[in-house]
Design a protein around this motif. Structure first.
Motif, PDB file in Angstrom:
ATOM      1  N   ARG A 111      -9.711  -6.015 -16.469  1.00 27.28           N
ATOM      2  CA  ARG A 111      -9.808  -6.200 -15.024  1.00 27.28           C
ATOM      3  C   ARG A 111     -10.254  -4.909 -14.347  1.00 27.28           C
ATOM      4  N   VAL A 112     -11.056  -5.059 -13.300  1.00 26.80           N
ATOM      5  CA  VAL A 112     -11.631  -3.920 -12.599  1.00 26.80           C
ATOM      6  C   VAL A 112     -10.930  -3.755 -11.256  1.00 26.80           C
ATOM      7  N   LEU A 113     -10.396  -2.565 -11.013  1.00 29.08           N
ATOM      8  CA  LEU A 113      -9.637  -2.280  -9.798  1.00 29.08           C
ATOM      9  C   LEU A 113     -10.403  -1.265  -8.955  1.00 29.08           C
ATOM     10  N   VAL A 114     -10.551  -1.570  -7.668  1.00 34.81           N
ATOM     11  CA  VAL A 114     -11.291  -0.707  -6.755  1.00 34.81           C
ATOM     12  C   VAL A 114     -10.422  -0.418  -5.529  1.00 34.81           C
ATOM     13  N   GLY A 115     -10.326   0.849  -5.151  1.00 30.41           N
ATOM     14  CA  GLY A 115      -9.615   1.232  -3.941  1.00 30.41           C
ATOM     15  C   GLY A 115     -10.557   1.209  -2.758  1.00 30.41           C
ATOM     16  N   LEU A 116     -10.246   0.388  -1.751  1.00 31.08           N
ATOM     17  CA  LEU A 116     -11.098   0.238  -0.570  1.00 31.08           C
ATOM     18  C   LEU A 116     -10.593   1.135   0.548  1.00 31.08           C
ATOM     19  N   VAL A 117     -11.516   1.924   1.113  1.00 27.50           N
ATOM     20  CA  VAL A 117     -11.188   2.875   2.176  1.00 27.50           C
ATOM     21  C   VAL A 117     -11.579   2.267   3.516  1.00 27.50           C
ATOM     22  N   ALA A 118     -10.596   2.036   4.356  1.00 27.03           N
ATOM     23  CA  ALA A 118     -10.832   1.342   5.617  1.00 27.03           C
ATOM     24  C   ALA A 118     -10.763   2.298   6.802  1.00 27.03           C
ATOM     25  N   HIS A 125     -11.299   6.002  12.690  1.00 28.79           N
ATOM     26  CA  HIS A 125     -10.171   6.710  12.091  1.00 28.79           C
ATOM     27  C   HIS A 125      -9.679   5.970  10.845  1.00 28.79           C
ATOM     28  N   SER A 126      -9.092   6.716   9.925  1.00 32.87           N
ATOM     29  CA  SER A 126      -8.590   6.111   8.698  1.00 32.87           C
ATOM     30  C   SER A 126      -7.530   5.060   8.990  1.00 32.87           C
ATOM     31  N   ALA A 127      -7.637   3.951   8.281  1.00 40.20           N
ATOM     32  CA  ALA A 127      -6.667   2.866   8.405  1.00 40.20           C
ATOM     33  C   ALA A 127      -6.150   2.520   7.014  1.00 40.20           C
ATOM     34  N   ALA A 128      -5.125   1.675   6.961  1.00 39.32           N
ATOM     35  CA  ALA A 128      -4.568   1.257   5.673  1.00 39.32           C
ATOM     36  C   ALA A 128      -5.645   0.614   4.817  1.00 39.32           C
ATOM     37  N   GLY A 129      -5.692   1.010   3.526  1.00 36.54           N
ATOM     38  CA  GLY A 129      -6.709   0.498   2.617  1.00 36.54           C
ATOM     39  C   GLY A 129      -6.229  -0.703   1.839  1.00 36.54           C
ATOM     40  N   ARG A 130      -7.039  -1.088   0.845  1.00 39.48           N
ATOM     41  CA  ARG A 130      -6.715  -2.229   0.000  1.00 39.48           C
ATOM     42  C   ARG A 130      -7.021  -1.896  -1.453  1.00 39.48           C
ATOM     43  N   LEU A 131      -6.289  -2.532  -2.351  1.00 42.71           N
ATOM     44  CA  LEU A 131      -6.625  -2.521  -3.762  1.00 42.71           C
ATOM     45  C   LEU A 131      -7.313  -3.845  -4.060  1.00 42.71           C
ATOM     46  N   SER A 132      -8.594  -3.783  -4.447  1.00 45.89           N
ATOM     47  CA  SER A 132      -9.362  -4.983  -4.737  1.00 45.89           C
ATOM     48  C   SER A 132      -9.413  -5.182  -6.248  1.00 45.89           C
ATOM     49  N   VAL A 133      -8.942  -6.335  -6.711  1.00 43.97           N
ATOM     50  CA  VAL A 133      -8.816  -6.611  -8.147  1.00 43.97           C
ATOM     51  C   VAL A 133      -9.831  -7.677  -8.550  1.00 43.97           C
ATOM     52  N   HIS A 134     -10.620  -7.351  -9.585  1.00 48.15           N
ATOM     53  CA  HIS A 134     -11.688  -8.230 -10.053  1.00 48.15           C
ATOM     54  C   HIS A 134     -11.516  -8.499 -11.541  1.00 48.15           C
ATOM     55  N   GLY A 135     -12.088  -9.605 -11.985  1.00 43.22           N
ATOM     56  CA  GLY A 135     -12.048  -9.941 -13.395  1.00 43.22           C
ATOM     57  C   GLY A 135     -12.969  -9.063 -14.215  1.00 43.22           C
ATOM     58  N   SER A 136     -12.883  -9.200 -15.531  1.00 52.28           N
ATOM     59  CA  SER A 136     -13.735  -8.438 -16.425  1.00 52.28           C
ATOM     60  C   SER A 136     -15.204  -8.674 -16.078  1.00 52.28           C
ATOM     61  N   GLY A 137     -15.979  -7.619 -16.003  1.00 57.64           N
ATOM     62  CA  GLY A 137     -17.358  -7.719 -15.554  1.00 57.64           C
ATOM     63  C   GLY A 137     -17.509  -7.484 -14.066  1.00 57.64           C
ATOM     64  N   GLY A 138     -16.390  -7.539 -13.328  1.00 53.67           N
ATOM     65  CA  GLY A 138     -16.379  -7.179 -11.925  1.00 53.67           C
ATOM     66  C   GLY A 138     -16.778  -8.268 -10.957  1.00 53.67           C
ATOM     67  N   LEU A 139     -17.305  -9.397 -11.451  1.00 49.34           N
ATOM     68  CA  LEU A 139     -17.890 -10.379 -10.539  1.00 49.34           C
ATOM     69  C   LEU A 139     -16.846 -11.236  -9.841  1.00 49.34           C
ATOM     70  N   GLU A 140     -15.863 -11.729 -10.592  1.00 53.52           N
ATOM     71  CA  GLU A 140     -14.862 -12.632 -10.021  1.00 53.52           C
ATOM     72  C   GLU A 140     -13.796 -11.838  -9.275  1.00 53.52           C
ATOM     73  N   HIS A 141     -13.649 -12.129  -7.977  1.00 52.36           N
ATOM     74  CA  HIS A 141     -12.644 -11.446  -7.166  1.00 52.36           C
ATOM     75  C   HIS A 141     -11.322 -12.191  -7.264  1.00 52.36           C
ATOM     76  N   HIS A 142     -10.269 -11.493  -7.697  1.00 56.71           N
ATOM     77  CA  HIS A 142      -8.958 -12.132  -7.852  1.00 56.71           C
ATOM     78  C   HIS A 142      -8.133 -12.044  -6.573  1.00 56.71           C
ATOM     79  N   PHE A 143      -7.898 -10.844  -6.079  1.00 61.24           N
ATOM     80  CA  PHE A 143      -7.109 -10.682  -4.858  1.00 61.24           C
ATOM     81  C   PHE A 143      -7.238  -9.256  -4.353  1.00 61.24           C
ATOM     82  N   ASP A 144      -6.813  -9.046  -3.106  1.00 61.68           N
ATOM     83  CA  ASP A 144      -6.641  -7.719  -2.532  1.00 61.68           C
ATOM     84  C   ASP A 144      -5.163  -7.508  -2.244  1.00 61.68           C
ATOM     85  N   ALA A 145      -4.694  -6.274  -2.423  1.00 66.13           N
ATOM     86  CA  ALA A 145      -3.308  -5.920  -2.109  1.00 66.13           C
ATOM     87  C   ALA A 145      -3.314  -4.731  -1.150  1.00 66.13           C
ATOM     88  N   PRO A 146      -2.366  -4.678  -0.211  1.00 64.81           N
ATOM     89  CA  PRO A 146      -2.344  -3.580   0.752  1.00 64.81           C
ATOM     90  C   PRO A 146      -1.894  -2.266   0.116  1.00 64.81           C
TER      91      PRO A 146
END
Length: 339
Positions: free
Chosen positions: A248-255, A261-282
């Motif tokens: 699984r591919v995890l990306v930190g989103l900078v909001a 101004h900087s705001a709370a970000g998200r952890l974006s979780v994707h399946g193997s290969g990166g294409l399928e988006h599973h969920f975002d977490a705060p």
């Protein structure tokens, strides 16, 4: 008959502002102690066999865009004893940042922003002698993060301010190619099977012009061909990228908010290969580093501006814990988890 209790995992988190490493129990996240280190520690590479942490020190004060005096050390830390083992001086090389360990060959790769032999490069350290044994130019001004393929043959250096990712032939010790990345890149990560590399960027050095900022995407790179095979859309610019043991591919989103101004970000979780988006977490403001447990069940996200670390259950997408690391504006950075 007395039995020695099983040793518990350890979570280590760097605070650049606090100039220290905070240690936590890896199961219940209770604090274990703090180890002061040299100025502005940044990232961590882990030698799981030797149970050592390699910690880069990039600047004496400041940040990438306004660094001030640059540092040149790599600290070596015993993770379970929470003790400083050694400090490797890289001077006259400047500003080490990204780290990648080839444990099988006993080599530690370290990006440096500059040195007397030329511009930005990857310095190769022998972990037994703790001395430099090579230097590979990356063809860029100030390389940042670094990752290697599982077979130790290729390396990828990202460049925040240059429009490409540098591809290194580690066996030959030379720059082998450039992967176009027009707006700069932050962290790079390679899949456990070595088939794909992933990178994202915040376009920090691009004002957008009349068209505004470029769309936020995750680059998926075929490591065999060296080509970008897809761009995966992201809800906000990505900074750290990590691949869990299950692919699984995890990306930190900078909001940012409407005022920029900087705001709370998200952890974006994707399946193997990166294409399928599973969920975002705060998560917190400016997620800067992501790591996972060996089984891929939990993710740890260091939030630079919040000075916190979020523990995310990757099976449910929920936040398990939020740990206070340091209140400074670079309060949480590198992460290591040792079981």
């Amino acid at each position: 008959m007395n039995q020695t209790p099983a040793r518990r995992p350890v979570l280590a988190v760097v605070t650049s502002t606090g100039e220290a490493i905070r240690f936590f129990d890896g199961l219940n996240y209770e604090p274990l102690g703090t180890l002061p280190v040299a100025a502005q520690p940044h990232e961590i590479a882990v030698d799981h066999t030797a149970e050592l942490l390699y910690v880069s020190h990039t600047y004496r004060s400041g940040v990438y865009t306004d660094p001030g005096e640059k540092a040149h050390e790599i600290s070596i830390v015993d993770a379970f004893r929470r003790e400083l083992v050694d400090v490797i001086p890289l001077a006259p090389e400047e500003a080490p940042h990204g780290l990648a360990l080839d444990a099988g060959r006993g080599l530690l790769y370290v990006t440096v922003e500059a040195g007397p032999a030329g511009g930005g490069a990857v310095v190769v350290l022998d972990t037994a002698s703790r001395r430099p044994v090579g230097r590979i130019e990356v063809g860029a001004h100030r390389p940042h993060w670094f990752a290697i393929t599982p077979d130790g043959r290729k390396g990828y250096a990202t460049n925040k301010a240059d429009p490409f990712i540098s591809v290194l032939d580690l066996a030959r010790g030379e720059l082998a190619g450039r992967i176009p990345a027009p707006y700069g890149t932050e962290e790079v990560a390679v899949s456990p099977d070595g088939v794909h590399a992933y990178a994202a960027g915040m376009a920090l050095h691009y004002d957008g012009g009349p068209a505004g900022r470029p769309p936020a995407t995750l680059m998926v790179i075929d490591t065999g061909s060296g080509e970008v095979v897809r761009h995966v859309s992201l809800a906000a610019p990505g900074c750290p990228v990590h691949v869990a043991a299950d692919g699984r591919v995890l990306v930190g989103l900078v909001a940012t908010d409407a005022a920029g101004h900087s705001a709370a970000g998200r952890l974006s979780v994707h399946g193997s290969g990166g294409l399928e988006h599973h969920f975002d977490a705060p998560v917190g403001k400016v997620p800067i580093t992501i790591r996972t447990t060996p089984d891929g069940a939990r993710a740890f996200v260091a939030n630079l501006y919040s000075g916190t670390l979020h523990v995310i259950d990757l099976n449910t997408g929920t936040v398990e814990r939020e740990l206070d690391i340091d209140p400074g504006d670079q309060g949480a950075h590198g992460i290591a988890y040792l079981a």
